[in-house]
Design an enzyme around this catalytic site. Structure first.
Site, PDB file in Angstrom:
ATOM      1  N   ASN A  10       0.870  -1.186   0.000  1.00  0.00           N
ATOM      2  CA  ASN A  10       0.000   0.000   0.000  1.00  0.00           C
ATOM      3  C   ASN A  10       0.902   1.230   0.000  1.00  0.00           C
ATOM      4  OD1 ASN A  10      -1.785   2.069   0.569  1.00  0.00           O
ATOM      5  ND2 ASN A  10      -2.130   1.449   2.710  1.00  0.00           N
ATOM      6  N   LYS A  12       0.147   4.333  -0.169  1.00  0.00           N
ATOM      7  CA  LYS A  12      -0.434   5.539   0.462  1.00  0.00           C
ATOM      8  C   LYS A  12      -0.217   6.752  -0.463  1.00  0.00           C
ATOM      9  CE  LYS A  12       0.186   3.288   4.842  1.00  0.00           C
ATOM     10  NZ  LYS A  12       0.352   3.369   6.278  1.00  0.00           N
ATOM     11  N   HIS A  96      -9.281   1.213   5.550  1.00  0.00           N
ATOM     12  CA  HIS A  96      -7.913   1.327   6.083  1.00  0.00           C
ATOM     13  C   HIS A  96      -7.949   2.287   7.282  1.00  0.00           C
ATOM     14  CE1 HIS A  96      -3.753   2.577   6.540  1.00  0.00           C
ATOM     15  NE2 HIS A  96      -3.445   1.412   6.001  1.00  0.00           N
ATOM     16  N   GLU A  98      -6.239   4.690   8.205  1.00  0.00           N
ATOM     17  CA  GLU A  98      -6.090   6.124   7.918  1.00  0.00           C
ATOM     18  C   GLU A  98      -7.383   6.703   7.333  1.00  0.00           C
ATOM     19  OE1 GLU A  98      -2.452   5.556   5.771  1.00  0.00           O
ATOM     20  OE2 GLU A  98      -1.555   4.975   7.682  1.00  0.00           O
ATOM     21  N   GLU A 168      -4.823  -4.953  11.001  1.00  0.00           N
ATOM     22  CA  GLU A 168      -3.739  -3.990  11.154  1.00  0.00           C
ATOM     23  C   GLU A 168      -3.939  -3.226  12.463  1.00  0.00           C
ATOM     24  OE1 GLU A 168      -1.977  -2.750   7.129  1.00  0.00           O
ATOM     25  OE2 GLU A 168      -3.811  -1.629   7.369  1.00  0.00           O
ATOM     26  N   GLY A 174       3.096   2.160  10.654  1.00  0.00           N
ATOM     27  CA  GLY A 174       4.036   3.258  10.432  1.00  0.00           C
ATOM     28  C   GLY A 174       4.825   3.640  11.667  1.00  0.00           C
ATOM     29  N   SER A 214       3.989  -2.299  10.131  1.00  0.00           N
ATOM     30  CA  SER A 214       5.452  -2.363  10.239  1.00  0.00           C
ATOM     31  C   SER A 214       6.044  -3.709   9.816  1.00  0.00           C
ATOM     32  CB  SER A 214       5.905  -1.982  11.653  1.00  0.00           C
ATOM     33  OG  SER A 214       5.536  -0.651  11.936  1.00  0.00           O
TER      34      SER A 214
END
Ligand code: PGA
Length: 261
Positions: A10, A12, A96, A98, A168, A174, A214
């Site tokens: 991904n 982003k 997701h 985010e 996730e 991240g 990660s």
């Protein structure tokens, strides 16, 4: 039942069309075709068309990071399923973290997007995961149950066969903090058990459930070795073609094929 692993990158909000092309040309030069897994790249919208053209002759799948549930209309800034398909996309992320935390996508919205993806023959990857605060308050399972029930509302068992789930943990995205292999395995086993209760044993055994947060070349192998983990959704470490190929080689080396890349 053996589930075919899926390893997805991904990107982003990274990579222009030219940068996407450079990545793909380098990545395809590693010829990871020998691995018994599906590989997917998920560029930003503006790079999808170029990426789709570069991937035409390869077995690497293309996906999008988000979509709008409507077919068309007055939705400034939005992209429809049909537009994604015109760029050769076959997968799309739904929910997701985010999208949930930065853009406010609720479980209802995630479900609308997932349903629209399914009715347009796109394979949705439903992303679920708890925040650190929720894990510390022992609420991981209830949060996941809410996200699964909400995201999969009114999804039939037949349609479920086209869905992938990505677990996730928000605190691992991240941050460089990976869930331990035990935490990832236990939580993914919980998700699989939820699918069995809500649908059937067959559906639960067939469901591909990825881990994300990660993932890197150093931890890919031990995560993939867990019995319920069927691949990875990778952010940061998927931006470099060498590192992405290395993750695939590490994860798939479990099959006894040391380094065909
Ligand atoms: P990360 O991101 O690998 O950079 O933690 C994962 C994701 O957001 O899908």
């Amino acid at each position: 039942m053996s589930r075919r692993p899926l390893i997805a990158g991904n990107w982003k909000m990274h990579k222009t069309p030219q940068e996407a092309q450079d990545f793909i040309e380098r990545f395809l030069s590693f010829s990871c075709d020998g691995f018994d897994c599906d590989v997917l790249v998920i560029p930003p919208f503006t790079s999808l068309d170029r990426a789709g053209k570069c991937l035409l002759e390869s077995s690497v799948f293309l996906g999008a990071q988000d979509m709008h549930p409507a077919a068309s209309g007055a939705y400034t800034g939005a992209i429809s399923a049909n537009m994604l398909k015109s760029c050769q996309c076959s997968f799309v992320l739904a929910g997701h973290s985010e999208r949930r935390h930065v853009f406010g996508d609720t479980n209802v919205v995630v479900n609308e997007k997932l349903q629209a993806a399914l009715s347009n023959d796109l394979r949705p990857i439903l992303c679920v995961g708890e925040t650190l605060e929720e894990r510390e308050a022992d609420r991981t399972e209830s949060v996941l149950e809410e996200q699964l029930a909400g995201g999969l509302k009114d999804v039939s068992e037949l349609d479920l066969a086209h869905v992938v789930i990505a677990y996730e943990p928000v605190w691992a995205i991240g941050t460089g903090k990976t869930a331990t292999t035990e935490q990832a395995q236990d939580t993914i086993a919980f998700i699989r058990a939820w699918i069995e209760t809500r649908y059937s044993e067959t559906a639960s055994e067939a469901m591909r459930i990825l881990y994300g947060g990660s993932v890197n070349p150093a931890n890919a192998k031990s995560l993939q070795a867990q019995p319920d983990i069927d691949g990875a959704l990778i952010g940061g470490a998927s931006l470099d073609p060498d590192s992405f190929a290395q993750i695939i080689a590490e994860a798939m080396s479990l099959q006894g094929d040391d380094d065909p890349c």
